[in-house]
Every structure is written in C-alpha cells, then in structure tokens.
Design an enzyme around this catalytic site. Structure first.
Site, PDB file in Angstrom:
ATOM      1  N   SER A 169       0.836  -1.195   0.000  1.00 14.53           N
ATOM      2  CA  SER A 169       0.000   0.000   0.000  1.00 14.53           C
ATOM      3  C   SER A 169       0.873   1.247   0.000  1.00 14.53           C
ATOM      4  O   SER A 169       1.733   1.411  -0.860  1.00 14.53           O
ATOM      5  CB  SER A 169      -0.956  -0.040   1.208  1.00 14.53           C
ATOM      6  OG  SER A 169      -1.896   0.997   1.164  1.00 14.53           O
ATOM      7  N   ASP A 245     -10.293  -3.457  -5.408  1.00 13.33           N
ATOM      8  CA  ASP A 245      -9.734  -2.550  -4.396  1.00 13.33           C
ATOM      9  C   ASP A 245     -10.424  -1.191  -4.486  1.00 13.33           C
ATOM     10  O   ASP A 245     -10.321  -0.490  -5.492  1.00 13.33           O
ATOM     11  CB  ASP A 245      -8.230  -2.392  -4.635  1.00 13.33           C
ATOM     12  CG  ASP A 245      -7.502  -1.771  -3.449  1.00 13.33           C
ATOM     13  OD1 ASP A 245      -8.111  -0.938  -2.758  1.00 13.33           O
ATOM     14  OD2 ASP A 245      -6.328  -2.122  -3.226  1.00 13.33           O
ATOM     15  N   HIS A 274      -8.634  -4.176  -0.857  1.00 12.91           N
ATOM     16  CA  HIS A 274      -7.362  -3.693  -0.319  1.00 12.91           C
ATOM     17  C   HIS A 274      -6.936  -4.462   0.925  1.00 12.91           C
ATOM     18  O   HIS A 274      -5.745  -4.731   1.098  1.00 12.91           O
ATOM     19  CB  HIS A 274      -7.487  -2.205   0.021  1.00 12.91           C
ATOM     20  CG  HIS A 274      -6.181  -1.516   0.219  1.00 12.91           C
ATOM     21  ND1 HIS A 274      -5.308  -1.267  -0.819  1.00 12.91           N
ATOM     22  CD2 HIS A 274      -5.573  -1.018   1.335  1.00 12.91           C
ATOM     23  CE1 HIS A 274      -4.234  -0.628  -0.363  1.00 12.91           C
ATOM     24  NE2 HIS A 274      -4.371  -0.492   0.947  1.00 12.91           N
TER      25      HIS A 274
END
Length: 297
Positions: A169, A245, A274
């Site tokens: 991320s 996501d 995610h």
C-alpha cells in the site's frame, strides 16, 4: 470500507468547508493527502510494552536527523549448513504500525523461507512517545527506510543482491523511492537489490485521493510520486493487486507495472479488495517471484 467512508467525508469537507473559506484548493488538497496518508494507530504505550518491546529481535535505528525508530529483524530458522537466502526489507501500510504486524512478519519469514527486516516510520508506534513526539511525513518515511538500508547493508553486511524490497500500500512509496536511487552515507546501492515486490501499490498519494488530473494541478503537494520513480528501478519488480480494491484502485497497479524496466508477471486477484487479499495466494506469488530471482543468478 471504513477508510473509503473516511475518504468520502474528508473530500466533502474540502468541497463544502475548506474551499469556501478562502483557503487555496491546493492547500486543502495537501492537508487532505497528509491526513489520508498517515492515519497512524493511536495505542497507548502499554500496548507496545507488552508486544514490540518484548521482542528479542527488536533493534533501534537512528535516522539522519537523529530520530530513533524501532525495527524487527526476523530470522528464518534454517539448518547450519543451509545456504543464505533473501532478506525482505518490508515497508508496512499506512493504517498499521510495526506493533500491529508482528505476527504477519513472523508468518512471512516462515512461509517464504526468508529473513524479514521490518522497520517503523518516523512518527509511528513508539515515535509518538518520544520527547518531543515525532510527526509522520513523507520525508520521515524516507529517513526511516534509509536508516533501515544502512543498518542491513553497512552494519549487518547483507549484500544488496540478497535483499528484496517489499512494500504494501503506501509502503510502496518508501520502497519504490529506495529502489530507484542511492542512499547517502551508505557504501551500497539499492539499485543493485535482487528484486522489488509491491502489494496494492499507489501511483501517488494525490492520485489515489483525487485522480491524475488534480495531482498535476497541485503537483508540489503530492506525496510518494511512484509514477515518477518506478521506471528508474533496475531490479525485477513484481506487483500484486486486488481488482476490487476500493481504497487504491487496481489502475494504480496496472499503470506502475507498465512503467517497469524489468516487469515480472503481475498478479491481479479477481474480486478482492485492499484489506482482504488472500494470504495463501500472495505467499504463493511471492515464492514464485523469489524463485525466479534465484534462477537469475
């Protein structure tokens, strides 16, 4: 889902409250990007005293500005005659800290048969209790990853060819940045690492929050501009991303993959978001990537 709702409310604040007040749109964008980028966990010190501070593999790093940041060096158990394997230099996501992912890095070492060096960002976890308290920032993340690099290479003497940089991320920000340049004060170059592994990576903070056009309009306020750096990475790079996501759209992963010098076959996991990426598939893909690096020797 909670993060998506938070993004929506913050965007509404920018639209309805900040802009009519006379503050420049670019300034509001910059504040929002920083708010979204660093939602650090706010546990009390007792939590870390019973978790992180009890780790036998805890080490302390010092940044170029003298900030102290904790790290953990998880050693994979191998026989005495076993050949040295890779070390993952891990950069975590934004809504967690090193105290929250201790079980994950232990599992990562076991599942991938590697050592894992996981460091903290300035302003996260124990940095909140320093005197004065540390504040998180992109620059602080850069100083932190540089300190981790110097520790692994210059102090522990781990060759760059045995290091794989792994970012998840927003951790893709310091990871891509490190892998694309030299590090001041180090004898060794991150350009020479074995590989780079990215999970749910961002093109930039501004592009995730506002999109491509707005990130150009307020360019100077954007953070972690991976889209400018990823083509400078010399090592093979692997990207995994969920197609559903809603926090970091999979377009980020697709675009970054298209700019790589040495792309590894990507993993687009259909229907996953995610925070629910299936660990077994991520580990399987990571093992495949690591095996490909061994074959390149």
């Amino acid at each position: 889902l909670k993060l998506c709702a938070r993004v929506g409310s913050l965007l509404a604040a920018v639209r309805d409250d900040l802009l009519p007040s006379g503050r420049p749109a670019s300034s509001s964008m910059g504040n929002l990007i920083n708010t979204l980028a660093f939602p650090r966990p706010m546990y009390n010190r007792n939590f870390y005293e019973h978790t992180l501070l009890r780790r036998s593999d805890l080490v302390w790093l010092t940044t170029s500005k003298g900030e102290r940041v904790p790290a953990c060096h998880v050693r994979c158990r191998r026989g005495a005659a076993a050949a040295a394997k890779k070390t993952l230099l891990y950069s975590h996501g934004n809504a967690e800290d090193i105290g929250l992912h201790l079980a994950y890095i232990d599992l990562l070492a076991r599942e991938l048969d590697v050592d894992v060096f996981s460091y903290e960002y300035v302003g996260y976890s124990l940095g909140r209790f320093e005197d004065p308290p540390q504040d998180p920032s992109e620059e602080g993340c850069t100083r932190s990853v540089d300190a981790a690099w110097r520790h692994c290479t210059d102090q522990l003497k781990i060759p760059p060819k045995d290091i794989v940089i792994f970012g998840r991320s927003i951790g893709s920000g310091p990871s891509v940045d490190l892998a694309s340049r030299e590090v001041e004060g180090s004898q060794f170059s991150p350009l020479d690492v074995a590989g780079v592994l990215l999970q749910s990576p961002i093109e930039s903070g501004g592009r995730v929050a506002f999109g491509k056009a707005v990130s150009f309009m307020a360019y100077g306020l954007d953070i972690f501009r991976n889209y400018e750096k990823i083509d400078k990475i010399r090592a093979p790079c692997a990207i995994m991303h969920g197609t559903a996501d809603e926090v970091v759209n999979v377009r980020n992963g697709h675009n970054l993959h298209g700019w790589l010098q040495k792309p590894f076959e990507p993993l687009w996991i259909e229907g996953y978001g995610h925070n629910d990426m299936p660990e077994d598939r991520c580990f399987e893909y990571s093992r495949k990537f690591l095996a490909s690096l061994e074959q390149r020797k």
